[in-house]
Enzyme design. Structure first.
Site, short mmCIF file in Angstrom:
data_model
loop_
_atom_site.label_atom_id
_atom_site.label_comp_id
_atom_site.label_asym_id
_atom_site.label_seq_id
_atom_site.Cartn_x
_atom_site.Cartn_y
_atom_site.Cartn_z
N ASP A 62 0.83 -1.21 0.00
CA ASP A 62 0.00 0.00 0.00
C ASP A 62 0.87 1.26 0.00
O ASP A 62 1.86 1.34 0.74
CB ASP A 62 -0.90 -0.01 1.24
CG ASP A 62 -2.14 0.84 1.06
OD1 ASP A 62 -2.29 1.47 0.00
OD2 ASP A 62 -2.96 0.88 1.99
N ASP A 63 0.48 2.23 -0.82
CA ASP A 63 1.16 3.54 -0.86
C ASP A 63 2.64 3.43 -1.21
O ASP A 63 3.42 4.31 -0.85
CB ASP A 63 1.01 4.27 0.48
CG ASP A 63 -0.33 4.97 0.63
OD1 ASP A 63 -1.28 4.57 -0.04
OD2 ASP A 63 -0.43 5.92 1.43
N CYS B 292 -6.41 4.25 -3.25
CA CYS B 292 -6.52 2.81 -2.97
C CYS B 292 -7.72 2.14 -3.64
O CYS B 292 -7.56 1.18 -4.40
CB CYS B 292 -6.62 2.59 -1.46
SG CYS B 292 -5.20 3.20 -0.52
N HIS C 178 -9.87 -2.64 -0.86
CA HIS C 178 -9.89 -1.51 0.06
C HIS C 178 -11.08 -1.66 1.00
O HIS C 178 -12.23 -1.61 0.57
CB HIS C 178 -10.01 -0.19 -0.70
CG HIS C 178 -10.12 1.00 0.19
ND1 HIS C 178 -9.05 1.51 0.89
CD2 HIS C 178 -11.19 1.77 0.54
CE1 HIS C 178 -9.44 2.53 1.61
NE2 HIS C 178 -10.74 2.71 1.42
N ASP D 181 -0.09 -0.24 -5.01
CA ASP D 181 -1.39 0.22 -5.51
C ASP D 181 -1.38 1.66 -6.00
O ASP D 181 -2.25 2.08 -6.76
CB ASP D 181 -2.51 -0.01 -4.49
CG ASP D 181 -2.40 0.86 -3.25
OD1 ASP D 181 -1.32 1.43 -2.99
OD2 ASP D 181 -3.40 0.94 -2.51
N HIS D 182 -0.42 2.46 -5.59
CA HIS D 182 -0.18 3.81 -6.11
C HIS D 182 1.04 4.36 -5.39
O HIS D 182 1.53 3.78 -4.42
CB HIS D 182 -1.38 4.74 -5.92
CG HIS D 182 -1.91 4.74 -4.52
ND1 HIS D 182 -1.23 5.32 -3.48
CD2 HIS D 182 -3.02 4.20 -3.99
CE1 HIS D 182 -1.93 5.14 -2.36
NE2 HIS D 182 -3.00 4.45 -2.65
#
Length: 499
Positions: free
Chosen positions: A39-40, A79, A135, A318-319
């Site tokens: 994540d992130d 997300c 999410h 995810d980003h």
């Protein structure tokens, strides 16, 4: 022996059946899938070179065993829409899911859409999940069983300090806005527990059925807490800070602010004034190294279980995440730091020690894994299989990577260029070859009109409004009044930009 018409007809039926009829190969002959999400996670990974000090030896080792996509990008810098797009094989501009809500099953049009793990289950795979893959929650036991066969720990933050470690942040002092080091054990963190459960599954995995095993790590998402051993990997001085150009937003349009208008993630100005910039960057890097160690635990278990040779491993973020670049922290932008993510494949059918600069999208994971594992092809996916690049890193891709953040806001990333068009028609163009930090907007330079035109043609033809129930980080815009609406509040051209 040539195929007869009946055999050809049968093959055609299988192909057209898509998700309903498994391919004829015996399930146990197919490779397994180990599906690892972070994540992130931006490109601050050693092998990606996003930060010169990043220490990620286990992810780097996986890249040496497989193929690293140096130019991989998300479909949405947030997300829920990013993960929804990957799992459904559809763009946010097709589903209308742009914000942190809704859960796609609550949208009638997508309530029965067959996801990536469901497609594998229909082909004889047993599916497992732990941590953050979707999410948020998907509902009770019956709804969970619909998405995956076996559910492990939810992961998440894990142990927290009694009080926040940083001063109150602007725009709401959100409880997640925190970072730093406090006395605790790695074993008490949600991500450690996710890795431990995944390791256990690999050790106990039956040998007669292929598996799709997903593990989703929370960190380096805020609050990014790490123990001292991970902080000690990074110097406590300004050498850790990323380049952040002075007045970097001077040549970006005002509408570039609309897509992150009022957010709990503080601006660069606040972290500088509160002596938190270095602390935030070290925390993010420390958490990245901690997660890398958890990935390493899983990969070691895969090897020890004798499963590595018949398992496709994919690691993805995810980003991305800004840590001062473009005067902000957080995601929700269409620039490189927010869209570029790690994407690595290893295992059967994948070249080793390979690097490719061809654009790739997370949307491509669905068709790629289907092809690598010999499943029935689906004809309703919007991504492209990356198998050509996994076989030959120099193989040309048919199109650039496309990222969208709310209706009308799109970034187009080719091998050299990034083009951005905002909902009000404002534009940006960056030459990543000569301007890797995206400091000089070339969109207004007549010399680059042809480059702009070439990238404009890739703007999504389908660009639907937000789906019913959309909320949280959702932007709409009225061309007639030149008025944007951010999370229900009108934003006018003359309103001061929130700090």
């Amino acid at each position: 022996m040539p195929l007869t018409r009946p055999v050809l007809a049968a093959a055609a039926v299988l192909l057209l059946a898509g998700t309903d009829v498994p391919a004829s190969a015996a399930p146990q002959s197919r490779p397994n899938v180990l599906f690892i999400a972070i994540d992130d996670q931006n490109d601050w990974i050693g092998c990606l070179g996003g930060h010169p000090l990043a220490k990620t030896p286990h992810i780097d080792g996986l890249a040496d065993r497989g193929t690293l996509f140096l130019n991989a990008h998300v479909q949405a810098p947030l997300c829920n829409p990013s993960r929804t797009s990957l799992m459904l094989g559809l763009r946010p501009t097709t589903t209308g899911i742009y914000g942190l809500a809704p859960w796609f099953r609550n949208v009638e049009q997508w309530s029965d859409r067959v996801t990536l793990p469901q497609h594998f289950k229909r082909h004889g795979y047993k599916t497992f999940t732990s941590g953050k893959i979707y999410h948020g929650g998907v509902g009770g036991p019956q709804l969970r069983a619909r998405e995956f066969d076996v559910w492990g720990p939810a992961g998440g933050i894990g142990v927290k300090p009694e009080q926040k470690l940083i001063p109150p942040t602007p725009m709401g002092n959100h409880p997640l806005m925190d970072w730093g080091c406090f006395p605790h054990n790695d074993e008490d963190k949600g991500d450690y527990q996710v890795a431990s459960w995944t390791v256990k599954q690999l050790r106990e995995m039956p040998k007669d059925q292929p598996f799709f095993l997903a593990a989703g790590f929370f960190l380096p998402h805020v609050p990014c807490y790490a123990t001292q051993k991970w902080f000690d990997l990074y110097p406590d001085d300004d050498s850790v800070l990323p380049p952040a150009g002075n007045d970097d937003r001077a040549d970006t349009p005002r509408s570039s602010w609309y897509i992150h208008w009022n957010l709990p993630e503080p601006r660069l100005k606040w972290v500088q004034e509160n002596n938190q910039w270095r602390n935030l960057v070290r925390s993010y890097l420390a958490c990245t190294s901690f997660v890398d160690a958890q990935v390493g635990r899983i990969l070691e278990a895969l090897d020890q279980a004798g499963l590595a040779d018949n398992t496709v491993v994919v690691v993805w973020g995810d980003h991305g995440y800004h840590l001062g670049e473009k005067a902000i922290t957080g995601k929700n932008t269409l620039w490189e730091r927010s869209t570029r993510v790690p994407l690595i494949f290893a295992g059967p059918g994948v070249g080793s020690r390979a690097r490719t600069n061809q654009p790739a999208e997370l949307l491509d994971l669905y068709p790629t894994l289907v092809e690598l594992c010999g499943l029935t092809e689906r004809t309703d996916l919007e991504g492209l299989s990356l198998v050509p690049q996994l076989r030959d890193p120099a193989a040309k891709r048919q199109r650039p990577a496309i990222t969208s953040h709310n209706q009308g806001n799109h970034g187009i990333r080719s091998e050299r260029w990034r083009y951005i068009r905002y909902v009000d028609g404002a534009q940006e163009l960056y030459d990543l070859q000569n301007d890797p930090h995206e400091w000089t907007n070339l969109a207004g330079d007549p010399q680059h009109a042809a480059v702009v035109a070439e990238h404009r043609r890739w703007l999504p033809k389908v660009d639907v409004p937000p789906a019913p129930g959309s909320a949280h980080r959702v932007l709409t815009y009225d061309q007639a009044t030149d008025e944007a609406v951010w999370e229900g509040t009108a934003v006018r051209r003359t309103d001061p930009i929130p700090e």
